[in-house]
Design an enzyme around this catalytic site. Structure first.
Site, short mmCIF file in Angstrom:
data_model
loop_
_atom_site.label_atom_id
_atom_site.label_comp_id
_atom_site.label_asym_id
_atom_site.label_seq_id
_atom_site.Cartn_x
_atom_site.Cartn_y
_atom_site.Cartn_z
N TRP A 21 42.25 44.32 44.12
CA TRP A 21 41.37 45.42 43.74
C TRP A 21 42.06 46.77 44.01
CZ3 TRP A 21 35.88 46.38 46.30
CH2 TRP A 21 35.29 47.53 45.74
N TYR A 57 39.23 46.36 37.71
CA TYR A 57 40.03 47.04 38.73
C TYR A 57 41.07 47.95 38.07
CZ TYR A 57 38.20 43.30 41.79
OH TYR A 57 37.40 42.42 42.47
N TYR A 218 35.45 37.41 49.99
CA TYR A 218 36.09 38.71 49.76
C TYR A 218 35.62 39.74 50.77
CZ TYR A 218 32.16 40.68 46.86
OH TYR A 218 30.95 41.17 46.38
#
Length: 327
Positions: A21, A57, A218
């Site tokens: 990300w 992203y 995550y």
């Protein structure tokens, strides 16, 4: 490095998976492309074979960087995990939020996973990644405007065409997981999990354990909060989403750092950083298959990868776990 198969598949991931990300430069402040590429390459040398990215992203930037970083690695030696279902170039579906792209221009983000969109997004991702297949294709967020059956019928078609190997979901609750799994075998659920974000302990994690659905955790370092490097008054770059996040208020930072001070002696004894200890604890948590850890540069990615080398016995795990339950 530790390697773990996603349940009921032949797909094996590194227990520390590179989260890309921040590499895309979106919502984290600026990240240099060359640094991001070197971070991925350095992680691979340390045994991190799995990379998680998404079109949103950096609006394609992260996927392109991943593709550049792995172009000289034999394709069967690396696992590409990407996503679909968040559109910045369409106004269909469920409006998510307003944002800005890497040029500072305003964009509107929509959660949309209609059949034609899933197919198009896959084709676009394959081009950016420079590959002809994706190992794990995950819906990024639930789209309440599209029947789950329609979305995953498209995913099943992509599997049949050989463009993706396995299907996954992200941020799905139990009901949504069951609906998706009724259409195509769901290998994993990527969900937020950290010492300070434990909501999945109530329903989702127990269900995933019961149904043998792998969990990709995550933000295990809670966006850097659990590294011990964030102190009251910390100044974030312009565009960094953490500046207004509830876990980065001064009171919460102080509370978290007090906890980190209690487990720091274990890290010191093992010649490990706090981040490495936290990551190792996370991948030892029952039900957690892998932890995604992001990095802006090679030094950070190497440190993350070496978390797998930290040995944590049951007594130490239980001590940390007891403190975590009090957070």
């Amino acid at each position: 490095m530790i390697y773990r198969k996603l349940n009921e598949t032949d797909l094996e991931l590194s227990a520390i998976t590179f989260g890309a990300w921040a590499a895309g430069g979106w919502m984290w402040g600026k990240t240099e492309k060359s640094d991001a590429i070197e971070a991925i390459k350095a992680a691979y040398i340390e045994g991190v074979t799995s990379i998680d990215t998404a079109p949103i992203y950096g609006q394609g930037t992260s996927e392109a960087i991943v593709g550049e970083a792995i172009k000289d690695i034999p394709r069967d030696k690396v696992q590409i995990l990407t996503k679909f279902g968040m559109r910045w170039d369409e106004t269909k579906g469920d409006f998510a939020f307003k944002s800005k792209n890497n040029n500072g221009d305003p964009i509107d983000i929509y959660k949309y996973a209609g059949k034609e969109s899933v197919i198009k997004e896959c084709e676009d991702s394959l081009k950016r990644l420079g590959t002809d297949y994706i190992d794990l294709y995950q819906i990024h967020w639930p789209d309440v405007t599209t029947p789950i059956e329609e979305t995953f019928e498209a995913v099943e078609k992509l599997i049949q065409q050989g463009k993706i190997r396995h299907a996954g979901v992200c941020n799905y609750n139990v009901e949504q997981l069951k609906a998706a799994d009724a259409v195509v075998s769901i290998a994993s659920n990527q969900i937020p999990y950290s010492m300070v974000s434990k909501d999945i302990d109530k329903e989702v994690l127990p269900y995933c354990i019961q149904s043998e659905t792998s969990v990709l955790a995550y933000s295990p370092l809670e966006r850097g909060l659990l590294t011990g490097k964030i102190t009251p008054g910390y100044k974030f770059q312009e565009g960094d989403h953490r500046a207004h996040h509830k876990h980065f208020t001064e009171d919460y930072i102080v509370k978290t750092n007090d906890f980190l001070d209690e487990i720091k002696p274990i890290a010191i004894e093992k010649d490990a950083t706090l981040a490495q200890l936290v990551l190792r604890w996370t991948i030892e948590k029952p039900g957690i298959t892998v932890a995604l850890a992001g990095a802006r540069n090679a030094q950070q990615s190497v440190q993350n990868a070496r978390a797998a080398n930290v040995e944590l016995n049951q007594e130490e795990f239980d001590f940390i776990d007891g403190l975590v339950k009090e957070l």
